[in-house]
Motif scaffolding. Structure first.
Motif, PDB file in Angstrom:
ATOM      1  N   ILE A   1       0.332   4.918   1.616  1.00 32.36           N
ATOM      2  CA  ILE A   1      -0.526   5.608   2.511  1.00 32.36           C
ATOM      3  C   ILE A   1       0.024   6.786   2.726  1.00 32.36           C
ATOM      4  O   ILE A   1       1.225   7.221   2.755  1.00 32.36           O
ATOM      5  CB  ILE A   1      -0.775   4.631   3.699  1.00 32.36           C
TER       6      ILE A   1
ATOM      7  N   ALA B   1      -5.171   0.591   8.449  1.00 30.34           N
ATOM      8  CA  ALA B   1      -4.330   1.748   7.897  1.00 30.34           C
ATOM      9  C   ALA B   1      -3.462   2.232   9.207  1.00 30.34           C
ATOM     10  O   ALA B   1      -2.364   2.719   8.901  1.00 30.34           O
ATOM     11  CB  ALA B   1      -5.276   2.763   7.464  1.00 30.34           C
TER      12      ALA B   1
ATOM     13  N   CYS C   1       0.872  -1.169  -0.016  1.00 36.45           N
ATOM     14  CA  CYS C   1      -0.006  -0.204   0.001  1.00 36.45           C
ATOM     15  C   CYS C   1       0.841   1.229  -0.020  1.00 36.45           C
ATOM     16  O   CYS C   1       2.169   1.263   0.370  1.00 36.45           O
ATOM     17  CB  CYS C   1      -0.943  -0.037   1.349  1.00 36.45           C
TER      18      CYS C   1
ATOM     19  N   ARG D   1      -0.482   0.419   9.428  1.00 31.96           N
ATOM     20  CA  ARG D   1       0.452   0.670   8.665  1.00 31.96           C
ATOM     21  C   ARG D   1       1.331   1.952   8.952  1.00 31.96           C
ATOM     22  O   ARG D   1       2.382   2.056   8.721  1.00 31.96           O
ATOM     23  CB  ARG D   1       0.147   0.392   7.141  1.00 31.96           C
ATOM     24  N   ILE D   2       0.414   2.768   9.182  1.00 34.32           N
ATOM     25  CA  ILE D   2       1.085   4.422   9.173  1.00 34.32           C
ATOM     26  C   ILE D   2       1.750   4.236  10.591  1.00 34.32           C
ATOM     27  O   ILE D   2       2.940   5.154  10.691  1.00 34.32           O
ATOM     28  CB  ILE D   2       0.138   5.665   8.950  1.00 34.32           C
TER      29      ILE D   2
ATOM     30  N   PHE E   1      -5.978   9.712   7.379  1.00 33.35           N
ATOM     31  CA  PHE E   1      -4.924   9.064   6.371  1.00 33.35           C
ATOM     32  C   PHE E   1      -5.641   8.528   5.114  1.00 33.35           C
ATOM     33  O   PHE E   1      -7.012   8.189   5.231  1.00 33.35           O
ATOM     34  CB  PHE E   1      -4.652   7.793   7.429  1.00 33.35           C
TER      35      PHE E   1
ATOM     36  N   GLU F   1      -5.307   6.365   1.332  1.00 32.97           N
ATOM     37  CA  GLU F   1      -4.301   5.360   0.732  1.00 32.97           C
ATOM     38  C   GLU F   1      -4.389   5.664  -1.154  1.00 32.97           C
ATOM     39  O   GLU F   1      -5.478   5.973  -1.629  1.00 32.97           O
ATOM     40  CB  GLU F   1      -5.205   3.787   0.511  1.00 32.97           C
TER      41      GLU F   1
ATOM     42  N   THR G   1      -9.113   6.226   4.475  1.00 30.88           N
ATOM     43  CA  THR G   1      -9.296   4.919   5.096  1.00 30.88           C
ATOM     44  C   THR G   1     -10.179   4.886   6.222  1.00 30.88           C
ATOM     45  O   THR G   1     -10.517   4.062   6.831  1.00 30.88           O
ATOM     46  CB  THR G   1      -7.837   4.836   5.514  1.00 30.88           C
TER      47      THR G   1
END
Length: 148
Positions: free
Chosen positions: A57, A117, A55, A120-121, A103, A105, A90
């Motif tokens: 992001i 999300a 992804c 991941r961030i 956030f 994508e 997201t």
């Protein structure tokens, strides 16, 4: 777009790579080329080159927390630009220091839930603050109201 401009800086973006996830930190178009469609073309081209990532992001300042009317308009304009160009909200938000972000994508192999999300961030933020107590002091993440 075939306009014949070669070798001249018109726009740029900053990414941070962590494994197969990219943090899309920002996109900037030089003032003389804003409102020309160049930002949209730039995003379209990025999608062609960034397909191998799990992804991509990014974070955009959240206008819901802004009290200055002019800044808020600029933040809302930025969000409209990204949404118009197929960037997906997201449903996740976060505060880093004192700034609230939403956030988004840009691309990915799948659409991520707000929790995915945030995870991941959060990986990127953990590189800035590896000690959990420092991370917890500077980062607060949450699902945006109405995201579900």
């Amino acid at each position: 777009d075939g306009s014949g401009i070669r070798g001249e800086l018109l726009a740029y973006a900053l990414f941070v790579k962590l494994g197969d996830v990219l943090l899309f930190d920002y996109l900037a178009v030089l003032p003389d080329y804003r409102e020309s469609g160049l930002g949209s073309i730039f995003l379209e081209e990025l999608r062609k080159y960034l397909t191998g990532y799990e992804c991509v992001i990014g974070e955009v300042e959240n206008p819901d927390y802004c009290t200055d009317p002019e800044e808020k308009k600029a933040m809302e304009r930025r969000i409209r630009f990204y949404l118009k160009n197929g960037v997906r909200d997201t449903g996740a938000s976060g505060q880093v220091y004192t700034v609230e972000y939403r956030f988004f994508e840009l691309i990915g192999r799948k659409k991520h839930s707000p929790e995915e999300a945030m995870e991941r961030i959060g990986r990127f933020y953990h590189t800035y603050w590896p000690r959990q107590e420092d991370y917890d002091k500077h980062v607060v993440m949450h699902v945006s109201p109405g995201a579900r």
